[in-house]
Design a protein around this motif. Structure first.
Motif, mmCIF file in Angstrom:
data_model
loop_
_atom_site.group_PDB
_atom_site.id
_atom_site.type_symbol
_atom_site.label_atom_id
_atom_site.label_comp_id
_atom_site.label_asym_id
_atom_site.label_seq_id
_atom_site.Cartn_x
_atom_site.Cartn_y
_atom_site.Cartn_z
ATOM 1 N N ASP A 280 -23.852 -87.274 -68.191
ATOM 2 C CA ASP A 280 -22.668 -88.013 -67.756
ATOM 3 C C ASP A 280 -23.139 -89.199 -66.921
ATOM 4 N N LYS A 281 -22.593 -90.399 -67.222
ATOM 5 C CA LYS A 281 -23.115 -91.568 -66.511
ATOM 6 C C LYS A 281 -22.747 -91.526 -65.037
ATOM 7 N N LYS A 282 -21.855 -90.609 -64.669
ATOM 8 C CA LYS A 282 -21.504 -90.499 -63.253
ATOM 9 C C LYS A 282 -22.461 -89.561 -62.508
ATOM 10 N N ALA A 283 -23.331 -88.860 -63.270
ATOM 11 C CA ALA A 283 -24.326 -88.011 -62.603
ATOM 12 C C ALA A 283 -25.351 -88.927 -61.949
ATOM 13 N N ARG A 284 -25.602 -88.698 -60.679
ATOM 14 C CA ARG A 284 -26.551 -89.565 -59.975
ATOM 15 C C ARG A 284 -27.839 -88.821 -59.745
ATOM 16 N N ALA A 285 -28.960 -89.413 -60.146
ATOM 17 C CA ALA A 285 -30.287 -88.846 -59.919
ATOM 18 C C ALA A 285 -30.336 -87.369 -60.311
ATOM 19 N N ALA B 78 -6.954 -81.843 -68.521
ATOM 20 C CA ALA B 78 -6.199 -80.681 -68.030
ATOM 21 C C ALA B 78 -7.120 -79.461 -67.973
ATOM 22 N N LEU B 79 -7.879 -79.227 -69.050
ATOM 23 C CA LEU B 79 -8.841 -78.111 -69.049
ATOM 24 C C LEU B 79 -9.869 -78.324 -67.952
ATOM 25 N N GLY B 80 -10.290 -79.576 -67.771
ATOM 26 C CA GLY B 80 -11.275 -79.899 -66.737
ATOM 27 C C GLY B 80 -10.737 -79.627 -65.336
ATOM 28 N N MET B 81 -9.451 -79.903 -65.127
ATOM 29 C CA MET B 81 -8.867 -79.630 -63.803
ATOM 30 C C MET B 81 -8.785 -78.118 -63.549
ATOM 31 N N ILE B 82 -8.530 -77.349 -64.623
ATOM 32 C CA ILE B 82 -8.527 -75.887 -64.460
ATOM 33 C C ILE B 82 -9.922 -75.424 -64.005
ATOM 34 N N GLU C 285 -23.410 -76.121 -74.337
ATOM 35 C CA GLU C 285 -23.622 -77.516 -74.685
ATOM 36 C C GLU C 285 -22.901 -78.414 -73.682
ATOM 37 N N ALA C 286 -21.709 -77.974 -73.285
ATOM 38 C CA ALA C 286 -20.934 -78.761 -72.326
ATOM 39 C C ALA C 286 -21.680 -78.869 -70.999
ATOM 40 N N VAL C 287 -22.257 -77.757 -70.545
ATOM 41 C CA VAL C 287 -22.999 -77.781 -69.275
ATOM 42 C C VAL C 287 -24.196 -78.726 -69.406
ATOM 43 N N ALA C 288 -24.893 -78.636 -70.546
ATOM 44 C CA ALA C 288 -26.062 -79.505 -70.744
ATOM 45 C C ALA C 288 -25.642 -80.969 -70.777
ATOM 46 N N LEU C 289 -24.487 -81.228 -71.401
ATOM 47 C CA LEU C 289 -24.034 -82.614 -71.531
ATOM 48 C C LEU C 289 -23.701 -83.245 -70.187
ATOM 49 N N GLY D 239 -11.475 -83.622 -62.451
ATOM 50 C CA GLY D 239 -11.248 -82.982 -63.759
ATOM 51 C C GLY D 239 -11.999 -83.631 -64.893
ATOM 52 N N HIS D 240 -12.598 -84.796 -64.630
ATOM 53 C CA HIS D 240 -13.201 -85.556 -65.726
ATOM 54 C C HIS D 240 -14.639 -85.162 -66.034
ATOM 55 N N THR D 241 -15.387 -84.636 -65.050
ATOM 56 C CA THR D 241 -16.764 -84.230 -65.365
ATOM 57 C C THR D 241 -16.708 -83.086 -66.375
ATOM 58 N N PHE D 242 -15.869 -82.089 -66.075
ATOM 59 C CA PHE D 242 -15.657 -81.005 -67.036
ATOM 60 C C PHE D 242 -14.983 -81.545 -68.307
ATOM 61 N N GLY D 243 -13.993 -82.395 -68.110
ATOM 62 C CA GLY D 243 -13.218 -82.906 -69.248
ATOM 63 C C GLY D 243 -14.094 -83.666 -70.240
ATOM 64 N N HIS D 244 -14.951 -84.548 -69.722
ATOM 65 C CA HIS D 244 -15.832 -85.313 -70.621
ATOM 66 C C HIS D 244 -16.780 -84.386 -71.364
#
Ligand SMILES: NC(=O)c1ccc[n+]([C@@H]2O[C@H](COP(=O)([O-])OP(=O)(O)OC[C@H]3O[C@@H](n4cnc5c(N)ncnc54)[C@H](O)[C@@H]3O)[C@@H](O)[C@H]2O)c1
Ligand SMILES: [Zn+2]
Length: 372
Positions: free
Chosen positions: A325-330, A268-272, A317-321, A245-250
């Motif tokens: 995300d520092k958890k995005a790998r390569a 919560a929105l991210g988990m949805i 903007e959220a999709v671009a952001l 839920g945090h990738t969407f949430g962040h």
């Protein structure tokens, strides 16, 4: 009282959880070999409520109270410098300890100061929010934000002890309490169907402030997080499931400049979104996604964009952001997705189109399906 052990070899520590157990603090600190002088780090909301009581309990120590203004914007490097100055003025040395009394902000800042002062001194946590009790005080991630990115400067520094007194939540604003419930529902979704069921059944008394009803989910959440952290302290792999839920949430938090939603609300929105993505990818059955939504809603968490909020620009903007995300790998977007309630899988093959579609789940506002 319950004790949850975070099993990390010589850095293992105990989380003591109970109601009215603050008085045990001196014993907890001496068991954790915390020497004086001590710095008691708190914020401007929590300090006036509890710092006096904590200081009185620690009468055997020389205690220096360091009060940060409350708020996420205090999670910055300049506060580390200020704290280290206070520690030096107070005569703290390598045998001294830092006690964090507050929510996740205080814990992250105080923990990072303890991680770096004299190359690392002991610290203990007395978490006073649900987020801090079930999440930030477990696992040793400490740090501050940089203007260019949240939580980008930090260190792993495990506490020597954590004391969770449920009664400290009595003064927590209800919206903050509900925000923390998102992380508990998250723990249920990723690892424990029984915890999820419990939250489904007991959300009502909990949101009304029944702290006795909240104790077991807090214990269970700490056990789940402790177990994951013990297996993968430095987030090489398994620990990433805690980001459900945090990738969407962040992305939602950054697109709304951290002002519209509390962290747990964004999660919560991210988990949805993640639930919808899992349904679209034929991993999760729609009924489980519905149960997740109803449970979050019963916890008084948002499950759709607030009325009048929805804007395609924010979603774009959220999709671009997410790329940043520092958890995005390569460059690949990685997602933690449920394949049933109580179990998740990690996927790295999700397209941007699927992500964009998942946000659509936040447009709808289905009526609750359960009789109330
Ligand atoms: N280190 C980690 O693993 C980890 C995990 C999750 C979250 N975090 C971090 O935690 C932070 C969010 O934590 P939070 O939600 O606890 O926010 P917070 O620390 O800002 O606390 C929320 C608000 O409640 C007030 N407050 C706290 N306890 C209170 C009490 N008992 N009575 C009355 N008021 C009280 C605070 O002063 C603040 O205004 C974020 O910075 C996040 O990045 C870290
Ligand atoms: Zn979180």
């Amino acid at each position: 009282m319950h004790t949850v052990t975070v099993d990390l070899g010589e850095r293992s520590y105990a989380i003591s959880i109970g109601s009215g157990i603050l008085d045990r603090l001196p014993g907890v600190l001496s068991q954790a070999h915390m020497g004086g002088p001590l710095a008691l780090v708190t914020d401007s909301n929590v300090g006036p409520l509890y710092a006096g009581r904590v200081r009185a309990l620690l009468s055997e120590y020389e205690v220096h109270i360091c009060t940060l203004p409350a708020g996420e914007d205090q999670k910055r490097l300049s506060q580390i410098e200020w704290l280290c100055g206070r520690f030096l003025e107070g005569g703290l040395d390598r045998g001294s300890g830092v006690v964090a009394l507050g929510g996740g902000v205080v814990g992250d800042v105080a923990g990072f100061a303890a991680a770096t002062f004299m190359r690392g001194i002991r610290f203990a946590q007395i978490p006073t929010t649900v987020v801090a009790q079930v999440d930030s005080s477990v696992g040793g991630k400490t740090g501050v934000n940089h203007p260019l990115g949240k939580n980008t400067i930090g260190a792993f520094h495990q506490p020597s002890a954590v004391l969770v007194d449920m009664t400290l939540l009595e003064t927590l604003p209800p919206r903050e309490l509900c925000s923390g419930l998102a992380e508990i529902v998250k723990h249920g979704m990723i690892a424990d169907p029984a915890l999820f069921d419990y939250m489904e059944k007991n959300a009502e008394p909990i949101v009304r402030g029944d702290l006795a009803a909240l104790e077991w989910p807090v214990v269970r959440s700490c056990e789940i997080k402790a177990d994951v952290v013990a297996q993968d302290e430095r987030e090489q792999n398994l620990r990433a499931i805690l980001n459900y839920g945090h990738t969407f949430g962040h992305a939602i938090e950054s697109a709304t400049r951290y002002t519209r939603f509390l962290h747990g609300e964004a999660v919560a929105l991210g988990m949805i979104c993640a639930g919808q993505l899992a349904v679209d990818a034929r991993l999760l059955d729609p009924e489980s996604a519905r149960r997740q939504r109803d449970c979050l809603r019963a916890c008084r968490l948002p499950v759709a964009w607030p009325e009048g909020f929805e804007s395609p620009a924010a979603v774009d903007e959220a999709v671009a952001l997410m790329k940043h995300d520092k958890k995005a790998r390569a460059g690949a977007l990685r997602f933690v997705l449920p394949d049933r309630i109580g179990h998740v899988v990690q996927r790295a093959d999700i397209s941007r189109e699927q992500v964009r579609k998942a946000f659509e789940a936040l447009r709808q506002m289905p009526a609750p399906t359960r009789a109330t």
